[in-house]
Design an enzyme around this catalytic site. Structure first.
Site, PDB file in Angstrom:
ATOM      1  N   HIS A  91      52.817 -31.728  -5.204  1.00  9.29           N
ATOM      2  CA  HIS A  91      52.172 -31.984  -3.909  1.00  9.29           C
ATOM      3  C   HIS A  91      52.936 -31.202  -2.845  1.00  9.29           C
ATOM      4  O   HIS A  91      53.916 -31.683  -2.277  1.00  9.29           O
ATOM      5  CB  HIS A  91      52.183 -33.493  -3.619  1.00  9.29           C
ATOM      6  N   HIS A 136      51.927 -28.368   0.283  1.00  3.17           N
ATOM      7  CA  HIS A 136      50.996 -27.525   1.041  1.00  3.17           C
ATOM      8  C   HIS A 136      51.761 -26.264   1.420  1.00  3.17           C
ATOM      9  O   HIS A 136      52.735 -26.350   2.175  1.00  3.17           O
ATOM     10  CB  HIS A 136      50.510 -28.244   2.300  1.00  3.17           C
ATOM     11  N   HIS A 183      43.880 -36.464  -1.509  1.00  3.72           N
ATOM     12  CA  HIS A 183      44.736 -37.351  -0.724  1.00  3.72           C
ATOM     13  C   HIS A 183      43.954 -38.648  -0.514  1.00  3.72           C
ATOM     14  O   HIS A 183      42.789 -38.615  -0.078  1.00  3.72           O
ATOM     15  CB  HIS A 183      45.042 -36.749   0.646  1.00  3.72           C
ATOM     16  N   GLU A 191      46.960 -42.616   2.053  1.00  8.34           N
ATOM     17  CA  GLU A 191      48.130 -42.232   2.875  1.00  8.34           C
ATOM     18  C   GLU A 191      48.050 -43.063   4.161  1.00  8.34           C
ATOM     19  O   GLU A 191      48.909 -43.880   4.428  1.00  8.34           O
ATOM     20  CB  GLU A 191      48.100 -40.725   3.164  1.00  8.34           C
ATOM     21  N   ASP A 239      55.480 -32.355   0.128  1.00  7.82           N
ATOM     22  CA  ASP A 239      54.321 -32.326   1.021  1.00  7.82           C
ATOM     23  C   ASP A 239      54.362 -31.098   1.946  1.00  7.82           C
ATOM     24  O   ASP A 239      53.767 -30.081   1.626  1.00  7.82           O
ATOM     25  CB  ASP A 239      54.228 -33.642   1.812  1.00  7.82           C
ATOM     26  N   ASP A 240      55.049 -31.224   3.078  1.00  9.02           N
ATOM     27  CA  ASP A 240      55.161 -30.130   4.055  1.00  9.02           C
ATOM     28  C   ASP A 240      56.636 -30.020   4.451  1.00  9.02           C
ATOM     29  O   ASP A 240      57.041 -30.479   5.533  1.00  9.02           O
ATOM     30  CB  ASP A 240      54.307 -30.444   5.292  1.00  9.02           C
TER      31      ASP A 240
END
Ligand code: ADE
Ligand code: ZN
Length: 344
Positions: free
Chosen positions: A24, A26, A204, A207, A285-286
């Site tokens: 996961h 991005h 997703h 969340e 994630d980011d």
């Protein structure tokens, strides 16, 4: 003392070199402020920040939308094939340093094509870096195209059409962006078409959105994995279902902290998920926006929740078991984890 270790330092060293997969991530969320500045200059794009410190100071979010606003603005510096290559290569170098052996990367084509960047330019830059990482690091990868759920299903259909010439390089489709008010049901048809094209399916869900969105992702989109899934814990029947189906959850602890999905890292539900028999994995994630790559995420929850050696090994095993590698590839990595844990 953490179970299975003689000290917290020993646990940190174990995490650092533990073979792992990241499921996961991005790629646009790995854009570090330094590269953002470099690309802004290269492409003569104005950005509303005077310095790298200014950018980092702007990374204080109270929810997902706060973050998304700045994330879409940040990706505006990406224009050429070389930009997408540099972005992806920088992430892969960091992942390699974190003992990541396999990555499944998300990208947001609509965040680029809507600015006039050609779909093929995005794919060419990302895949050239993925190919180089395979050669240089022996790192394998999959590429997952996400639909932005705040846009319409018709726009997602158009994006899937644009992807058709590149399906030899795209392994799956996902669903991201503003969750609440944009349930999986909105995208049922386009995901059906993606499935009929043989693409893997993730979304997703849970969340910020309610457990009902996780049910919809399972029932209507027929996902192979749930991204995040935190709010599943509010629904005992859903927990039982996810456990019975062996559904992988790609959990992102530092993201959850930064986006206020949890108030404190010691309140993170990761350990609860494992204890409930859920196939949780740890992901970043980011990472540029949330303050850490995959090892920092492992370390944060290991410290906060006092994770044992068994917990940490389970998390790494789940990352390969839940990947889209074939059976042989999964087995090879699982054996490597077992050998590493036995020797440590
Ligand atoms: N896009 C990038 N990161 C995201 C996240 N954590 N949730 C939803 N959409 C995203
Ligand atoms: Zn995400």
């Amino acid at each position: 003392m953490p179970d299975g270790f003689t000290s917290a330092e020993e646990r940190a060293a174990f995490i650092a070199a533990l073979p792992k997969a990241e499921l996961h991530l991005h790629i646009e969320g790995s854009l570090e402020p330094e590269l953002m500045f470099e690309l802004a200059q290269r492409n003569k794009v104005a950005i509303p920040f005077a310095s790298v410190e200014d950018v980092r100071a702007a990374y204080a979010f109270s929810n997902l939308q706060d973050f998304l606003d700045i994330y879409y603005q940040g990706m505006g510096v990406l224009h050429s094939e070389r930009d997408f290559y540099d972005l992806t290569a920088a992430y892969l170098t960091r992942a390699h340093a974190d003992a990541v052996r396999h990555v499944e990367i998300f990208f947001d084509p609509q965040g680029h094509t809507d600015r006039g960047v050609a779909f093929g330019t995005v794919i060419a830059g990302i895949t050239r870096a993925l190919d180089d990482a395979r050669t240089s690091y022996g790192m394998t990868s999959k590429l997952i195209m996400c639909f932005l759920r705040h846009l319409s299903e018709a726009e997602a259909e158009k994006t899937l059409d644009e992807a058709l010439p590149f399906l030899d390089r795209i392994d799956g489709v996902g669903l991201d962006s503003s969750e609440v008010g944009h349930p999986p049901a909105k995208f049922e048809r386009v995901f059906g078409r993606a499935r009929s094209l043989g693409l893997k399916i993730v979304a997703h869900a849970g969340e910020e959105g309610p457990p009902a969105y996780v049910h919809e992702a399972l029932d209507l989109l027929k996902v192979h994995r749930i991204d995040h899934g935190n709010r599943s814990l509010e629904d005992p029947a859903l927990i039982a279902r996810l456990a019975a189906e062996g559904m992988t959850l790609t959990v992102c602890p530092l993201s959850n902290l930064k986006l206020c999905v949890v108030n404190d890292i010691t309140a993170h539900p990761l350990k609860t998920m494992l204890d409930a028999g859920l196939k949780a994995t740890i992901n970043s994630d980011d990472p540029s926006y949330f303050g850490g790559y995959v090892n920092a995420n492992y370390q944060a929850v290991a410290d906060a929740l006092d994770l044992s050696k068994d917990d940490i090994v389970t998390l790494a095993r789940n990352s390969f078991a839940g990947s889209f590698l074939n059976e042989t590839g999964r087995a090879k990595h699982l054996a490597a984890i077992d050998a590493y844990a036995a020797a440590a």
